[in-house]
Each structure stands twice: as structure tokens, then as C-alpha cells.
Design an enzyme around this catalytic site. Structure first.
Site, PDB file in Angstrom:
ATOM      1  N   ASN A  77      -4.216  -3.167  -5.334  1.00 60.07           N
ATOM      2  CA  ASN A  77      -3.337  -2.248  -5.032  1.00 60.07           C
ATOM      3  C   ASN A  77      -2.232  -2.987  -4.036  1.00 60.07           C
ATOM      4  O   ASN A  77      -2.574  -3.815  -3.223  1.00 60.07           O
ATOM      5  CB  ASN A  77      -4.036  -1.445  -4.080  1.00 60.07           C
ATOM      6  CG  ASN A  77      -3.246  -0.296  -3.499  1.00 60.07           C
ATOM      7  OD1 ASN A  77      -2.080  -0.465  -3.089  1.00 60.07           O
ATOM      8  ND2 ASN A  77      -3.440   1.036  -3.440  1.00 60.07           N
ATOM      9  N   HIS A  80       0.647  -2.731   0.219  1.00 60.33           N
ATOM     10  CA  HIS A  80       0.720  -3.609   1.374  1.00 60.33           C
ATOM     11  C   HIS A  80       1.862  -4.513   1.334  1.00 60.33           C
ATOM     12  O   HIS A  80       2.371  -4.969   2.299  1.00 60.33           O
ATOM     13  CB  HIS A  80      -0.463  -3.803   2.216  1.00 60.33           C
ATOM     14  CG  HIS A  80      -1.258  -2.439   2.532  1.00 60.33           C
ATOM     15  ND1 HIS A  80      -0.725  -1.729   3.361  1.00 60.33           N
ATOM     16  CD2 HIS A  80      -2.282  -1.862   1.955  1.00 60.33           C
ATOM     17  CE1 HIS A  80      -1.508  -0.518   3.603  1.00 60.33           C
ATOM     18  NE2 HIS A  80      -2.534  -0.589   2.596  1.00 60.33           N
ATOM     19  N   HIS A 113       0.562   3.158  -4.977  1.00 58.22           N
ATOM     20  CA  HIS A 113       0.796   4.535  -4.632  1.00 58.22           C
ATOM     21  C   HIS A 113       2.309   4.930  -4.165  1.00 58.22           C
ATOM     22  O   HIS A 113       2.750   4.435  -3.317  1.00 58.22           O
ATOM     23  CB  HIS A 113      -0.172   4.602  -3.515  1.00 58.22           C
ATOM     24  CG  HIS A 113      -0.384   6.248  -2.818  1.00 58.22           C
ATOM     25  ND1 HIS A 113      -1.392   6.414  -1.811  1.00 58.22           N
ATOM     26  CD2 HIS A 113       0.220   7.522  -3.256  1.00 58.22           C
ATOM     27  CE1 HIS A 113      -1.191   7.761  -1.705  1.00 58.22           C
ATOM     28  NE2 HIS A 113      -0.255   8.313  -2.375  1.00 58.22           N
ATOM     29  N   ARG A 115       3.983   7.252  -2.407  1.00 58.21           N
ATOM     30  CA  ARG A 115       3.694   8.432  -1.536  1.00 58.21           C
ATOM     31  C   ARG A 115       4.813   9.136  -1.410  1.00 58.21           C
ATOM     32  O   ARG A 115       6.082   8.852  -1.648  1.00 58.21           O
ATOM     33  CB  ARG A 115       3.480   7.752   0.006  1.00 58.21           C
ATOM     34  CG  ARG A 115       1.989   7.008  -0.009  1.00 58.21           C
ATOM     35  CD  ARG A 115       1.725   6.723   1.504  1.00 58.21           C
ATOM     36  NE  ARG A 115       1.406   8.010   2.168  1.00 58.21           N
ATOM     37  CZ  ARG A 115       0.319   8.419   2.310  1.00 58.21           C
ATOM     38  NH1 ARG A 115      -0.772   7.741   2.254  1.00 58.21           N
ATOM     39  NH2 ARG A 115      -0.081   9.433   3.242  1.00 58.21           N
ATOM     40  N   ARG A 119       6.805   5.780   2.049  1.00 57.89           N
ATOM     41  CA  ARG A 119       6.900   4.770   3.218  1.00 57.89           C
ATOM     42  C   ARG A 119       6.662   3.311   3.059  1.00 57.89           C
ATOM     43  O   ARG A 119       6.993   2.501   3.745  1.00 57.89           O
ATOM     44  CB  ARG A 119       5.726   5.269   4.313  1.00 57.89           C
ATOM     45  CG  ARG A 119       4.479   4.758   3.804  1.00 57.89           C
ATOM     46  CD  ARG A 119       3.048   5.157   4.758  1.00 57.89           C
ATOM     47  NE  ARG A 119       3.160   6.506   5.058  1.00 57.89           N
ATOM     48  CZ  ARG A 119       2.005   7.067   5.601  1.00 57.89           C
ATOM     49  NH1 ARG A 119       0.760   6.239   5.696  1.00 57.89           N
ATOM     50  NH2 ARG A 119       1.833   8.394   5.934  1.00 57.89           N
ATOM     51  N   GLU A 140      -0.983   5.704  -8.393  1.00 55.61           N
ATOM     52  CA  GLU A 140      -1.536   6.590  -7.484  1.00 55.61           C
ATOM     53  C   GLU A 140      -0.602   7.812  -7.089  1.00 55.61           C
ATOM     54  O   GLU A 140       0.444   7.282  -6.584  1.00 55.61           O
ATOM     55  CB  GLU A 140      -2.153   6.013  -6.423  1.00 55.61           C
ATOM     56  CG  GLU A 140      -3.666   5.792  -6.452  1.00 55.61           C
ATOM     57  CD  GLU A 140      -4.093   5.034  -4.966  1.00 55.61           C
ATOM     58  OE1 GLU A 140      -3.476   5.617  -4.058  1.00 55.61           O
ATOM     59  OE2 GLU A 140      -4.573   4.080  -5.019  1.00 55.61           O
ATOM     60  N   THR A 170      -3.466   6.029   6.142  1.00 54.11           N
ATOM     61  CA  THR A 170      -3.815   5.872   4.855  1.00 54.11           C
ATOM     62  C   THR A 170      -4.638   6.978   4.236  1.00 54.11           C
ATOM     63  O   THR A 170      -4.662   7.972   4.962  1.00 54.11           O
ATOM     64  CB  THR A 170      -4.441   4.607   4.617  1.00 54.11           C
ATOM     65  OG1 THR A 170      -4.979   4.145   3.153  1.00 54.11           O
ATOM     66  CG2 THR A 170      -5.921   4.421   5.173  1.00 54.11           C
ATOM     67  N   THR A 171      -4.794   6.979   2.945  1.00 55.09           N
ATOM     68  CA  THR A 171      -5.446   8.162   2.155  1.00 55.09           C
ATOM     69  C   THR A 171      -7.004   8.233   2.930  1.00 55.09           C
ATOM     70  O   THR A 171      -7.750   7.208   3.188  1.00 55.09           O
ATOM     71  CB  THR A 171      -5.804   8.006   0.737  1.00 55.09           C
ATOM     72  OG1 THR A 171      -4.632   7.187  -0.113  1.00 55.09           O
ATOM     73  CG2 THR A 171      -6.239   8.980  -0.126  1.00 55.09           C
ATOM     74  N   GLU A 221     -12.620   8.513  -9.004  1.00 57.89           N
ATOM     75  CA  GLU A 221     -12.775   7.170  -8.133  1.00 57.89           C
ATOM     76  C   GLU A 221     -13.461   7.534  -6.812  1.00 57.89           C
ATOM     77  O   GLU A 221     -12.944   8.581  -6.061  1.00 57.89           O
ATOM     78  CB  GLU A 221     -11.382   6.634  -7.800  1.00 57.89           C
ATOM     79  CG  GLU A 221     -11.402   5.360  -6.950  1.00 57.89           C
ATOM     80  CD  GLU A 221     -10.052   5.007  -6.704  1.00 57.89           C
ATOM     81  OE1 GLU A 221      -9.043   4.997  -7.264  1.00 57.89           O
ATOM     82  OE2 GLU A 221      -9.891   4.279  -5.533  1.00 57.89           O
ATOM     83  N   HIS A 256     -11.488   1.667  -1.664  1.00 51.06           N
ATOM     84  CA  HIS A 256     -10.875   2.148  -0.074  1.00 51.06           C
ATOM     85  C   HIS A 256     -11.920   1.445   0.901  1.00 51.06           C
ATOM     86  O   HIS A 256     -13.072   1.471   0.745  1.00 51.06           O
ATOM     87  CB  HIS A 256     -10.891   3.569   0.307  1.00 51.06           C
ATOM     88  CG  HIS A 256      -9.947   3.945   1.121  1.00 51.06           C
ATOM     89  ND1 HIS A 256      -9.963   3.546   2.565  1.00 51.06           N
ATOM     90  CD2 HIS A 256      -8.670   4.596   1.001  1.00 51.06           C
ATOM     91  CE1 HIS A 256      -8.909   3.970   3.028  1.00 51.06           C
ATOM     92  NE2 HIS A 256      -7.957   4.568   2.019  1.00 51.06           N
TER      93      HIS A 256
HETATM   94  N1  PXP Z   1      -8.197   3.552  -3.661  1.00 47.27           N
HETATM   95  C1  PXP Z   1      -7.382   4.687  -3.334  1.00 47.27           C
HETATM   96  C2  PXP Z   1      -7.449   6.054  -4.060  1.00 47.27           C
HETATM   97  C3  PXP Z   1      -6.559   4.469  -2.245  1.00 47.27           C
HETATM   98  O1  PXP Z   1      -5.656   5.493  -1.926  1.00 47.27           O
HETATM   99  C4  PXP Z   1      -6.360   3.119  -1.662  1.00 47.27           C
HETATM  100  C5  PXP Z   1      -5.338   2.993  -0.515  1.00 47.27           C
HETATM  101  O2  PXP Z   1      -4.303   3.102  -0.950  1.00 47.27           O
HETATM  102  C6  PXP Z   1      -7.118   2.151  -2.270  1.00 47.27           C
HETATM  103  C7  PXP Z   1      -7.972   2.582  -3.277  1.00 47.27           C
HETATM  104  C8  PXP Z   1      -7.320   0.865  -1.655  1.00 47.27           C
HETATM  105  O3  PXP Z   1      -7.686   0.964  -0.416  1.00 47.27           O
HETATM  106  P1  PXP Z   1      -7.509  -0.616   0.542  1.00 47.27           P
HETATM  107  O4  PXP Z   1      -6.175  -0.393   0.643  1.00 47.27           O
HETATM  108  O5  PXP Z   1      -8.341  -0.228   1.602  1.00 47.27           O
HETATM  109  O6  PXP Z   1      -8.287  -1.506  -0.365  1.00 47.27           O
END
Ligand code: PXP
Length: 312
Positions: A77, A80, A113, A115, A119, A140, A170-171, A221, A256
């Protein structure tokens, strides 16, 4: 025996090559969605048929009866990377360039993602990632009609629907699959019809797994946040949910809060075929570089699955 952050112990499951796999027990399946206009995802398959739930049985079947996903995919992902860029509203670091580096280092897919408050990831990032990711792009998004319309225009290989609240960092939780089920089912049907593989980000909870199957998702997921934060029983919940989802014909993803240090027990869950990991990979990249950070997580996943027998 793995130790989880909360000290739970879970035996590494092994699978009997001769065991009948849950998908082998499935009967008539829905016809595959039209794939005439979208490139099929590497794991594209039709949504599960609405089968009756299996007869009650122990929450965790003997390891020999469980389905082992043949290759566990690592999706990185890149949100960040965009977060860092947005700190100065400039051009760097570029999530598209970062995605390519992750792919070169062995990532099986890229997740971003978009959003609603934009952001971190911007619309232009999504368009660019969709056009340049060589592996598989997992978009996402919140389960809103506006977001789904965007996905239907782009037709990425995979869409993961997540809950979204503007005030969250975050989610935070799983999608409430019991809220407005008709709307979710309609959105999933539209994605499936467009040839987009659909996944729902849910808590590792049996009712949520069953509801996801009933709504027509290809995959769930499982939210690993509570596990990552050391919640007691969290790994057992993931284990049971992964097994149930696979028995119901769903592909099993997880993510996550996972890191190279805590991913092992989740990666060792037999049915988990995809992990989505972002923050820890991008954070560790500050010290070791992005490619090495990806490789460290990949190595931890591979080590965790080394004891699992390959499926027949
Ligand atoms: N899966 C989903 C659905 C998420 O929303 C996120 C965070 O954006 C992640 C995985 C990845 O989480 P992390 O950034 O904590 O590894």
C-alpha cells in the site's frame, strides 16, 4: 509455534496434499463476469455461488483438511508515500515511482486508497497507478456510489471496499456489511459485472464473513488491526474467519498494522492468499530503503509459510 503480540500460541498448520480442498466441494458456480473490457486479475474468478452454509463443525478443522493458498501475494500500500508528498504539496516522493520500486523488489501488487477527503492519494495518482502498475492494482475506496462509479470507469483489476470516516487517522474498523446490504450488493454486482474483482474489508467475524458471501464479494480482507495491537484472541478470530471464508468459497486477504516482525502468524494462516501492508513498509524504508523494506516483509512471509505443505 508462533507467538502473537498478545502471547497467544498458534501451531503452524500443515496440509495433507491428498486432502480434498473446499473449492473442490463446491457445486454449480455463477457464470464469470464479462471480461471483455477489463484485463482479468491474475486470480480472477467468479463470485461464489450462494450455497447453503456447511454443516456445523469445530471452529478450526484439522490442519490436514484446510485449503493452503499456493502463493501468498504481498500487495504494498503506497498511501504513505503520498502522505509524505502531501506534507509539502509537492512532487516528491512519488507513489507511482515507489510502486515500481516495490514491484521490482518482489511485490505482487500495489494498493492505494483514494479517500474521499483526498488527504494522501490524489485522483491523478490513481489514474497513473492504474496505467503503470505491472503486477495488479488494488484500488481501495469507500463504499459510496461516487467511488464505485470511478472504479467502474477505470476498471482496475481489484477493488477493496472499506469503511471511511473523515475524522479517523486510518481505516479503523471493518465494513458494516449489515448496513444497507441492498446498496452493497448492488455495488458489488456492478463491479463483478465489469470484471473487477471485489473484496470487502471486514472484521474477522463469522457473521460478517457469511454476509460478505451473501452480498456477492469475491474476497474478504480480514482486519488484522486488533491482532497487531495485541488484542487477546485476535489471532484465533483471524484463523477461524479465514477457514470459514475459504469453505464458503471466498478468497481470503488480510491486512492492517502488519510489519516484518508481526506478520508471521498471519502469513501462516493456510487460506490467506493476499496481504496488504503499507505503513510499516514505507516507515522502514526510511532506514533501509524501499526495496529492502519490501524484501524483509516478503522474507518474513516466506519463512512463515515454509512449513505449509503445497496444495495437491
Ligand atoms: N488494508 C486496508 C483495507 C487498509 O485500509 C489499510 C490501511 O490503508 C491497509 C490494509 C494497510 O494497513 P497498514 O498501512 O497499517 O499496513
Amino acid at each position: 509455534m508462533f507467538r502473537t503480540p498478545s502471547g497467544e500460541g498458534v501451531a503452524r498448520a500443515t496440509a495433507d496434499r491428498s486432502a480434498r480442498r473446499p473449492q473442490d466441494r463446491r457445486v454449480a458456480r455463477a457464470a464469470p463476469p464479462s471480461l471483455t473490457t477489463a484485463a482479468p486479475h491474475p486470480t480472477q474468478r467468479p463470485p461464489p455461488a450462494r450455497l447453503p452454509d456447511p454443516a456445523p463443525r469445530p471452529v478450526t478443522a484439522p490442519a490436514s483438511a484446510r485449503r493452503v493458498a499456493p502463493h501468498q501475494r504481498l500487495y504494498v500500500n503506497v498511501d504513505h508515500v503520498a502522505t509524505l508528498r502531501q506534507a509539502r504539496r509537492g512532487d516528491e516522493p512519488d507513489p507511482v515511482r515507489a510502486a515500481a520500486l516495490c514491484e521490482d523488489a518482489g511485490a505482487d501488487g500495489i494498493t492505494a486508497h483514494l479517500r474521499e477527503d483526498r488527504r494522501h492519494v490524489q485522483d491523478a495518482d490513481i489514474e497513473a497507478l492504474h496505467g503503470t502498475v505491472r503486477t495488479a492494482f488494488n484500488l481501495e475506496m469507500a463504499a459510496t456510489d461516487a467511488m464505485v462509479a470511478l472504479a467502474l470507469r477505470l476498471r482496475p483489476p481489484q477493488v477493496t471496499l472499506v469503511p471511511e470516516r473523515r475524522e479517523e487517522v486510518t481505516t479503523e474498523g471493518g465494513l458494516d456489511v449489515r448496513h444497507e446490504p441492498a446498496r452493497l450488493a448492488r455495488q458489488l454486482a456492478a463491479l463483478n459485472e465489469a470484471g473487477v474483482r471485489s473484496s470487502l474489508f471486514i472484521a474477522p467475524d463469522a457473521d460478517a464473513v457469511r454476509a460478505s458471501r451473501d452480498l456477492g464479494a469475491h474476497a474478504v480482507e480480514l482486519h488484522t488491526g486488533p491482532y497487531a495491537h495485541g488484542a487477546p484472541g485476535a489471532l484465533g478470530a483471524l484463523d477461524a474467519a479465514a477457514e470459514l471464508a475459504a469453505v464458503l468459497g471466498l478468497a481470503v486477504h488480510a491486512g492492517h498494522g502488519l510489519t516484518a516482525d508481526n506478520v508471521g502468524p498471519v502469513a501462516a494462516l493456510p487460506e490467506v492468499e493476499e496481504l496488504n501492508i503499507g505503513h510499516s513498509i514505507v516507515s522502514r524504508a526510511v532506514y533501509v530503503g524501499l526495496a529492502e523494506s519490501v524484501r524483509q516483509v516478503r522474507a518474513a512471509m516466506d519463512a512463515a509459510r515454509a512449513g505449509l505443505a503445497r496444495p495437491a
